[in-house]
Every structure is written in structure tokens, then in C-alpha cells.
Design a protein around this motif. Sequence first.
Motif, PDB file in Angstrom:
ATOM      1  N   GLY A 188      49.857  37.616  42.599  1.00  0.00           N
ATOM      2  CA  GLY A 188      48.762  36.688  42.827  1.00  0.00           C
ATOM      3  C   GLY A 188      48.684  35.692  41.685  1.00  0.00           C
ATOM      4  N   LEU A 189      48.812  34.420  41.993  1.00  0.00           N
ATOM      5  CA  LEU A 189      48.642  33.355  40.997  1.00  0.00           C
ATOM      6  C   LEU A 189      47.465  32.479  41.374  1.00  0.00           C
ATOM      7  CD1 LEU A 189      49.507  31.665  38.551  1.00  0.00           C
ATOM      8  CD2 LEU A 189      51.084  30.428  40.079  1.00  0.00           C
ATOM      9  N   GLN A 190      47.468  31.958  42.588  1.00  0.00           N
ATOM     10  CA  GLN A 190      46.431  31.121  43.199  1.00  0.00           C
ATOM     11  C   GLN A 190      46.509  29.667  42.768  1.00  0.00           C
ATOM     12  OE1 GLN A 190      45.860  33.122  45.269  1.00  0.00           O
ATOM     13  NE2 GLN A 190      45.657  35.104  44.301  1.00  0.00           N
ATOM     14  N   THR A 191      46.700  29.401  41.469  1.00  0.00           N
ATOM     15  CA  THR A 191      46.780  28.025  40.991  1.00  0.00           C
ATOM     16  C   THR A 191      47.488  27.993  39.645  1.00  0.00           C
ATOM     17  OG1 THR A 191      45.503  26.062  40.309  1.00  0.00           O
ATOM     18  CG2 THR A 191      44.501  28.222  39.926  1.00  0.00           C
ATOM     19  N   VAL A 192      48.100  26.843  39.327  1.00  0.00           N
ATOM     20  CA  VAL A 192      48.698  26.678  37.999  1.00  0.00           C
ATOM     21  C   VAL A 192      47.727  25.995  37.039  1.00  0.00           C
ATOM     22  CG1 VAL A 192      51.031  26.589  38.934  1.00  0.00           C
ATOM     23  CG2 VAL A 192      49.767  24.450  38.595  1.00  0.00           C
ATOM     24  N   ASN A 193      46.570  25.589  37.534  1.00  0.00           N
ATOM     25  CA  ASN A 193      45.565  24.926  36.708  1.00  0.00           C
ATOM     26  C   ASN A 193      44.805  25.971  35.899  1.00  0.00           C
ATOM     27  OD1 ASN A 193      43.103  23.747  35.781  1.00  0.00           O
ATOM     28  ND2 ASN A 193      43.216  22.179  37.372  1.00  0.00           N
ATOM     29  N   TYR A 194      45.004  25.979  34.576  1.00  0.00           N
ATOM     30  CA  TYR A 194      44.395  27.042  33.771  1.00  0.00           C
ATOM     31  C   TYR A 194      42.879  26.921  33.707  1.00  0.00           C
ATOM     32  CZ  TYR A 194      44.317  23.710  29.830  1.00  0.00           C
ATOM     33  OH  TYR A 194      44.093  22.620  29.017  1.00  0.00           O
ATOM     34  N   HIS A 195      42.348  25.729  33.891  1.00  0.00           N
ATOM     35  CA  HIS A 195      40.890  25.582  33.960  1.00  0.00           C
ATOM     36  C   HIS A 195      40.353  26.287  35.209  1.00  0.00           C
ATOM     37  CE1 HIS A 195      40.777  22.767  30.640  1.00  0.00           C
ATOM     38  NE2 HIS A 195      41.699  22.017  31.230  1.00  0.00           N
ATOM     39  N   THR A 196      41.035  26.099  36.329  1.00  0.00           N
ATOM     40  CA  THR A 196      40.614  26.745  37.569  1.00  0.00           C
ATOM     41  C   THR A 196      40.781  28.256  37.478  1.00  0.00           C
ATOM     42  OG1 THR A 196      41.240  24.778  38.827  1.00  0.00           O
ATOM     43  CG2 THR A 196      40.936  26.811  40.071  1.00  0.00           C
ATOM     44  N   LEU A 197      41.851  28.729  36.838  1.00  0.00           N
ATOM     45  CA  LEU A 197      42.035  30.172  36.653  1.00  0.00           C
ATOM     46  C   LEU A 197      40.836  30.778  35.921  1.00  0.00           C
ATOM     47  CD1 LEU A 197      45.828  30.357  35.713  1.00  0.00           C
ATOM     48  CD2 LEU A 197      44.764  31.214  37.805  1.00  0.00           C
ATOM     49  N   LYS A 198      40.314  30.061  34.941  1.00  0.00           N
ATOM     50  CA  LYS A 198      39.125  30.544  34.228  1.00  0.00           C
ATOM     51  C   LYS A 198      37.898  30.541  35.134  1.00  0.00           C
ATOM     52  CE  LYS A 198      40.440  29.340  29.493  1.00  0.00           C
ATOM     53  NZ  LYS A 198      40.096  28.541  28.282  1.00  0.00           N
ATOM     54  N   THR A 199      37.743  29.489  35.919  1.00  0.00           N
ATOM     55  CA  THR A 199      36.611  29.411  36.840  1.00  0.00           C
ATOM     56  C   THR A 199      36.655  30.555  37.845  1.00  0.00           C
ATOM     57  OG1 THR A 199      36.524  26.993  36.643  1.00  0.00           O
ATOM     58  CG2 THR A 199      35.457  27.976  38.568  1.00  0.00           C
ATOM     59  N   LEU A 200      37.860  30.893  38.315  1.00  0.00           N
ATOM     60  CA  LEU A 200      38.021  31.987  39.277  1.00  0.00           C
ATOM     61  C   LEU A 200      37.865  33.356  38.639  1.00  0.00           C
ATOM     62  CD1 LEU A 200      41.149  30.687  41.263  1.00  0.00           C
ATOM     63  CD2 LEU A 200      38.756  30.598  41.988  1.00  0.00           C
ATOM     64  N   ASN A 201      37.756  33.403  37.319  1.00  0.00           N
ATOM     65  CA  ASN A 201      37.675  34.668  36.585  1.00  0.00           C
ATOM     66  C   ASN A 201      38.907  35.540  36.854  1.00  0.00           C
ATOM     67  OD1 ASN A 201      36.308  36.430  34.772  1.00  0.00           O
ATOM     68  ND2 ASN A 201      35.630  37.704  36.485  1.00  0.00           N
ATOM     69  N   ARG A 202      40.069  34.918  36.847  1.00  0.00           N
ATOM     70  CA  ARG A 202      41.295  35.649  37.119  1.00  0.00           C
ATOM     71  C   ARG A 202      41.633  36.646  36.009  1.00  0.00           C
ATOM     72  NH1 ARG A 202      43.882  36.966  41.323  1.00  0.00           N
ATOM     73  NH2 ARG A 202      45.858  36.907  40.219  1.00  0.00           N
ATOM     74  N   GLY A 203      41.291  36.325  34.781  1.00  0.00           N
ATOM     75  CA  GLY A 203      41.572  37.259  33.694  1.00  0.00           C
ATOM     76  C   GLY A 203      42.978  37.134  33.137  1.00  0.00           C
ATOM     77  N   HIS A 204      43.741  36.163  33.637  1.00  0.00           N
ATOM     78  CA  HIS A 204      45.071  35.893  33.074  1.00  0.00           C
ATOM     79  C   HIS A 204      45.312  34.394  33.138  1.00  0.00           C
ATOM     80  CE1 HIS A 204      47.097  34.806  36.838  1.00  0.00           C
ATOM     81  NE2 HIS A 204      46.423  35.783  37.423  1.00  0.00           N
ATOM     82  N   SER A 205      46.326  33.952  32.420  1.00  0.00           N
ATOM     83  CA  SER A 205      46.669  32.534  32.411  1.00  0.00           C
ATOM     84  C   SER A 205      48.013  32.312  33.092  1.00  0.00           C
ATOM     85  CB  SER A 205      46.724  32.024  30.959  1.00  0.00           C
ATOM     86  OG  SER A 205      47.860  32.570  30.302  1.00  0.00           O
ATOM     87  N   LEU A 206      48.484  31.086  33.079  1.00  0.00           N
ATOM     88  CA  LEU A 206      49.784  30.768  33.651  1.00  0.00           C
ATOM     89  C   LEU A 206      50.909  31.451  32.880  1.00  0.00           C
ATOM     90  CD1 LEU A 206      51.448  29.132  35.707  1.00  0.00           C
ATOM     91  CD2 LEU A 206      51.361  27.205  34.110  1.00  0.00           C
ATOM     92  N   ALA A 207      50.717  31.646  31.581  1.00  0.00           N
ATOM     93  CA  ALA A 207      51.758  32.253  30.750  1.00  0.00           C
ATOM     94  C   ALA A 207      52.136  33.641  31.242  1.00  0.00           C
ATOM     95  CB  ALA A 207      51.292  32.316  29.297  1.00  0.00           C
ATOM     96  N   GLU A 208      51.153  34.455  31.598  1.00  0.00           N
ATOM     97  CA  GLU A 208      51.445  35.801  32.085  1.00  0.00           C
ATOM     98  C   GLU A 208      52.244  35.760  33.384  1.00  0.00           C
ATOM     99  OE1 GLU A 208      48.570  34.860  30.759  1.00  0.00           O
ATOM    100  OE2 GLU A 208      47.379  36.552  30.033  1.00  0.00           O
ATOM    101  N   PHE A 209      51.941  34.785  34.220  1.00  0.00           N
ATOM    102  CA  PHE A 209      52.696  34.652  35.467  1.00  0.00           C
ATOM    103  C   PHE A 209      54.154  34.305  35.177  1.00  0.00           C
ATOM    104  CE2 PHE A 209      54.432  31.779  38.718  1.00  0.00           C
ATOM    105  CZ  PHE A 209      54.441  32.644  39.805  1.00  0.00           C
ATOM    106  N   ILE A 210      54.384  33.344  34.300  1.00  0.00           N
ATOM    107  CA  ILE A 210      55.753  32.958  33.958  1.00  0.00           C
ATOM    108  C   ILE A 210      56.502  34.144  33.374  1.00  0.00           C
ATOM    109  CG2 ILE A 210      57.143  31.488  32.438  1.00  0.00           C
ATOM    110  CD1 ILE A 210      54.934  29.356  32.750  1.00  0.00           C
TER     111      ILE A 210
END
Length: 314
Positions: free
Chosen positions: A145-167
Motif C-alpha cells: 500500500g502506497l496510495q500516493t507519492v506526495n509526502y504531504h498527503t501521506l502525512k494527512t492520511l496518517n499513513r505512518g510511513h514516507s515515500l522512502a520506506e516504499f522505495i
Amino acid sequence: MRYLTYSELLKTKYGERVYKLPVNLPGTCPNRDGNVGCGGCIYCGEAGAAFENLPSDMPVAQQIATNMEYIGKKYKAQKFIAYFQNYSNTYMPIEQFKEYVKSAIVENVVEIAVSTRPDCINDDYLDFLKSVKDEHNIEISIELGLQTVNYHTLKTLNRGHSLAEFIDAVLRIKKYGFSVCTHIILNLPWDNRDDVIECAKILSALKVDQVKIHCLYILKDTPLADMYTNGEFDMGTYYDYVANVIAFLEYLHPDIAIQRIIGRAREEDCLFANYSTSWWKIKDNIDEQMELFDTYQGKRCDYLNGKALKKFKN
């Protein structure tokens, strides 16, 4: 078809149609239990992604046998993928994970698919899955699960990880020769068309194998539902979603298979789901628009392998 479908990929790989058998484990994720966050992603309900799954307390082998009998009869299927679907299926002690996976190694299961989070990929778990692949001649695929590459949106979604962890997760998985499927949402209110295109570019550069495209739905009794009710964001239009999907496909490498072009949710559980339109109508409209404008997957995938140097080619 104007894009590479997952069903065609499987048919080419296995010589016939292959069907997924969902497996529901009694798990959770680190974004729920306080490890990396609390409450989970703002869009995630208590049932996770398991509204069509069998009970999580049913043994894995029994879930597979039950689903295999039903799907086998309905579609006359003979080959299957055991799909560990709900929550983060590598977020558990490794010995427990091993037992669950071993229970899925049964006759006619040609592949094991494990859905998890980018921050729940670890070499110890990958080493075990590699031993399963080698010893039992069974394919392994990992869904992230990634959902978006936008790290600002990842924070808004409360994903708890950034793009770096996905890469990092994709690079680790690829070293083992496993397939990678990425889940993305293409109508997030905090993203724009540039984010959609950048997502396609990053997935292409990382050479992921498959993508699941989702339209954001808003489950009742979630933080996202509260935000929606309070008018904190606008969901855009049906036409925005269709245009985003087409733009994403145009920039996506043509070898990446599309597992899903839009998700499904029970409307009675949602405040918003697929613009109150049947998923198949949206899919058909995407197909029609791509035909109308004579476009296709990978049409704009010209940015890899030193784009600026192409001027020097004869």
C-alpha cells in the motif's frame, strides 16, 4: 485493450486463467497499535479490506479449501493464488508468519501473494519466502500500500510511513525476484494531476510489476468521514477521476500490469463511494475515453534512461 490487464498477464504466465483466494489473518498493523501511529489511516475502517473475506479465526487451509471449492466451481478454475489480503500480513512474529504461509502451500496454488505495508518489509521474512519459492516451486508476489507519492498527503492520511520506506521495500523485494504490486488512490483531495503523473513515473522507474488503482471511498465512522462531513475537503468530480486514471496510464511503463482500475465498496458502509456509479460503468468509460482520444498505457513513458540524451541518437 489500451492497457495491460492482470488477467492477461496471468494467462500468459500460467497458460490459463488464475483466480485469487483471499485469506484473512487475525492481524493488525503498526499504524494501529501504537508502534508507528495510532488509529490507522484516516480512511481505514475496523474491518480493514476484508468485507468479502472469511472469518480471520478460520484456519488458513480451511479458508483456502472453502474459497477454492466455490471459485473453482463458479469459474471452472484449476489454478489459484493464495492472497493474504487484510491489514499488514508481515507484521507479526516471523515464526507465526511462517506457519500461516506454509498452510497455504496446497495443490493447485501456484502463487502466494502477501499484502503488507512498506515499513513491514524485512530481509528475514523475504529470506523465508525465497526458501518457499525454491523448495515448492511456487511464485511469490508482494502487494504494498502506497496510495500516493506526495509526502504531504501521506502525512494527512496518517499513513505512518514516507515515500522512502516504499522505495526501500521495492528495492529489497526486487533483489529476491518477487513480483511487486502497488496500491494507489488517484482522486485524493490533497493531490493534483502532477502528483498522479509523478506516481506513474516513480513506479515505472522502480520497475514495479503490477498496480491496483483505487478511487477513494469514505467509510462511515472513520476520521475521513468526519472530515468529509465537516466540509474539510472536496472530492472533485467523476470526470476528474477518469482523467487522472488516463493520465496515470499514459505515463506508466507499458510492461506494468493493471490489477484493478477502480475498487469496490459496499455503499451502505460509505458516505461516498465511486461517485455513486457502478465500478464497471467507470471502467467502461475509461476504456471509451482512451479509445476516443487514441491513447494507451505508456504513450508518454519517455522519461527513463537519460531522456535528455535522446537528441544525440542517430
